[in-house]
Design a protein around this motif. Sequence first.
Motif, PDB file in Angstrom:
ATOM      1  N   GLN A  35       1.718   5.156  -1.539  1.00  9.18           N
ATOM      2  CA  GLN A  35       0.779   4.102  -1.175  1.00  9.18           C
ATOM      3  C   GLN A  35       1.055   3.640   0.248  1.00  9.18           C
ATOM      4  O   GLN A  35       2.222   3.596   0.681  1.00  9.18           O
ATOM      5  CB  GLN A  35       0.892   2.904  -2.128  1.00  9.18           C
ATOM      6  N   PHE A  94       0.329   0.323   2.793  1.00  7.48           N
ATOM      7  CA  PHE A  94       0.004  -1.101   2.779  1.00  7.48           C
ATOM      8  C   PHE A  94      -0.043  -1.633   4.208  1.00  7.48           C
ATOM      9  O   PHE A  94       0.658  -1.138   5.097  1.00  7.48           O
ATOM     10  CB  PHE A  94       1.074  -1.915   2.023  1.00  7.48           C
ATOM     11  N   GLN A 114       0.690  -5.253   6.019  1.00  9.66           N
ATOM     12  CA  GLN A 114       1.140  -6.638   5.877  1.00  9.66           C
ATOM     13  C   GLN A 114       0.593  -7.420   7.057  1.00  9.66           C
ATOM     14  O   GLN A 114       0.966  -7.167   8.212  1.00  9.66           O
ATOM     15  CB  GLN A 114       2.655  -6.748   5.817  1.00  9.66           C
ATOM     16  N   LEU A 150       0.415  -8.498   1.552  1.00  2.66           N
ATOM     17  CA  LEU A 150       0.423  -7.041   1.481  1.00  2.66           C
ATOM     18  C   LEU A 150      -0.945  -6.570   0.974  1.00  2.66           C
ATOM     19  O   LEU A 150      -1.319  -6.864  -0.150  1.00  2.66           O
ATOM     20  CB  LEU A 150       1.506  -6.555   0.520  1.00  2.66           C
ATOM     21  N   ASN A 154      -3.404  -3.496  -0.008  1.00  4.93           N
ATOM     22  CA  ASN A 154      -3.469  -2.070  -0.339  1.00  4.93           C
ATOM     23  C   ASN A 154      -4.428  -1.354   0.600  1.00  4.93           C
ATOM     24  O   ASN A 154      -5.569  -1.782   0.761  1.00  4.93           O
ATOM     25  CB  ASN A 154      -3.984  -1.892  -1.772  1.00  4.93           C
ATOM     26  N   PHE A 205       3.317  -0.364   5.927  1.00  8.58           N
ATOM     27  CA  PHE A 205       4.367   0.191   5.088  1.00  8.58           C
ATOM     28  C   PHE A 205       3.826   1.354   4.262  1.00  8.58           C
ATOM     29  O   PHE A 205       2.697   1.300   3.772  1.00  8.58           O
ATOM     30  CB  PHE A 205       4.888  -0.848   4.090  1.00  8.58           C
ATOM     31  N   THR A 242       9.853   2.437  -3.610  1.00  4.32           N
ATOM     32  CA  THR A 242      10.758   2.293  -2.476  1.00  4.32           C
ATOM     33  C   THR A 242       9.906   2.258  -1.223  1.00  4.32           C
ATOM     34  O   THR A 242       9.098   3.169  -0.992  1.00  4.32           O
ATOM     35  CB  THR A 242      11.760   3.453  -2.410  1.00  4.32           C
ATOM     36  N   PHE A 243      10.094   1.200  -0.449  1.00  4.34           N
ATOM     37  CA  PHE A 243       9.319   1.019   0.769  1.00  4.34           C
ATOM     38  C   PHE A 243      10.097   1.540   1.976  1.00  4.34           C
ATOM     39  O   PHE A 243      11.327   1.463   2.029  1.00  4.34           O
ATOM     40  CB  PHE A 243       9.035  -0.470   1.002  1.00  4.34           C
ATOM     41  N   GLY A 244       9.347   2.009   2.975  1.00  5.62           N
ATOM     42  CA  GLY A 244       9.940   2.257   4.276  1.00  5.62           C
ATOM     43  C   GLY A 244      10.118   0.940   5.022  1.00  5.62           C
ATOM     44  O   GLY A 244       9.720  -0.130   4.539  1.00  5.62           O
ATOM     45  N   LYS A 287      12.562  -4.980   4.823  1.00  5.09           N
ATOM     46  CA  LYS A 287      11.576  -4.248   4.035  1.00  5.09           C
ATOM     47  C   LYS A 287      11.442  -4.850   2.637  1.00  5.09           C
ATOM     48  O   LYS A 287      12.247  -5.672   2.209  1.00  5.09           O
ATOM     49  CB  LYS A 287      11.920  -2.764   3.960  1.00  5.09           C
ATOM     50  N   VAL A 288      10.406  -4.444   1.965  1.00  2.00           N
ATOM     51  CA  VAL A 288      10.134  -4.933   0.619  1.00  2.00           C
ATOM     52  C   VAL A 288      11.071  -4.233  -0.366  1.00  2.00           C
ATOM     53  O   VAL A 288      11.241  -3.013  -0.310  1.00  2.00           O
ATOM     54  CB  VAL A 288       8.656  -4.649   0.248  1.00  2.00           C
ATOM     55  N   PHE A 335       6.838 -11.115  -4.123  1.00  2.00           N
ATOM     56  CA  PHE A 335       5.542 -10.530  -4.434  1.00  2.00           C
ATOM     57  C   PHE A 335       5.497 -10.109  -5.898  1.00  2.00           C
ATOM     58  O   PHE A 335       6.410  -9.457  -6.392  1.00  2.00           O
ATOM     59  CB  PHE A 335       5.278  -9.287  -3.581  1.00  2.00           C
ATOM     60  N   GLN A 340      -0.092   0.392  -7.565  1.00  2.00           N
ATOM     61  CA  GLN A 340       0.269  -1.006  -7.740  1.00  2.00           C
ATOM     62  C   GLN A 340      -0.523  -1.862  -6.759  1.00  2.00           C
ATOM     63  O   GLN A 340      -0.695  -1.507  -5.602  1.00  2.00           O
ATOM     64  CB  GLN A 340       1.773  -1.199  -7.509  1.00  2.00           C
ATOM     65  N   TYR A 341      -0.950  -3.017  -7.250  1.00  2.00           N
ATOM     66  CA  TYR A 341      -1.706  -3.971  -6.451  1.00  2.00           C
ATOM     67  C   TYR A 341      -0.858  -5.231  -6.317  1.00  2.00           C
ATOM     68  O   TYR A 341      -0.394  -5.778  -7.327  1.00  2.00           O
ATOM     69  CB  TYR A 341      -3.043  -4.306  -7.114  1.00  2.00           C
ATOM     70  N   PHE A 342      -0.706  -5.668  -5.090  1.00  2.00           N
ATOM     71  CA  PHE A 342       0.192  -6.770  -4.809  1.00  2.00           C
ATOM     72  C   PHE A 342      -0.557  -8.088  -4.640  1.00  2.00           C
ATOM     73  O   PHE A 342      -1.658  -8.134  -4.092  1.00  2.00           O
ATOM     74  CB  PHE A 342       0.990  -6.486  -3.532  1.00  2.00           C
ATOM     75  N   GLY A 343       0.084  -9.151  -5.106  1.00  2.00           N
ATOM     76  CA  GLY A 343      -0.422 -10.485  -4.859  1.00  2.00           C
ATOM     77  C   GLY A 343      -0.081 -10.946  -3.449  1.00  2.00           C
ATOM     78  O   GLY A 343       0.617 -10.249  -2.710  1.00  2.00           O
TER      79      GLY A 343
END
Lengths: 110, 111
Positions: free
Chosen positions: A33, A35, A37, A43, A45, A86, A99-101, B42-43, B91, B100-103
């Motif tokens: 995915q 994202f 920000q 965040l 999508n 991201f 896991t995010f970059g 990072k998240v 989040f 996944q959809y984030f708030g």
Amino acid sequence: GIQVEQSPPDLILQEGANSTLRCNFSDSVNNLQWFHQNPWGQLINLFYIPSGTKQNGRLSATTVATERYSLLYISSSQTTDSGVYFCAVPTGAGSYQLTFGKGTKLSVIP
Amino acid sequence: EPEVTQTPSHQVTQMGQEVILRCVPISNHLYFYWYRQILGQKVEFLVSFYNNEISEKSEIFDDQFSVERPDGSNFTLKIRSTKLEDSAMYFCASGSSYEQYFGPGTRLTVT
């Protein structure tokens, strides 16, 4: 666990320019995915793109799963595109946690 | 378009106090998640929840943290005794098995 590297870490663009952001990952994945920000911390999508190419307006993304990378293209950039981009992939086989970059911080200047 | 909502948007609390962060996931989603992002970093994944139980958790998610789905719509994260290092954006996310959809996040400030 899986490693996710994004490049470049920072990017400054003049409004109207095009850019390519890259995401490399260390293991095969069945999900990826992208994202955005925004400056308020939300965040958004952008794409769910485990493989292939998708387009949404001025943005498009391509994932080459066999070569373990994904690209995000931004065309005709606008100041509202500023923020951090991201990519995120599952941590491991059978895992749903992402896991995010570390992200690419994009600044679009008028 | 349905979206994940979170309340409050910003919470300030004193060290040692308990906080509850609330989330309303998208209604037909079955998987629920909490992530956090310390400022400038990072998240990071905290916990996932499926079929009314925790399915995965990270090493960050220690005994000070708990999650609950009290009424079939809300999804909460409780921090029992907050520390300064708990200051972060939290989040909530919901999704199918993959996307996944984030708030919009709750910014927690511990003083």
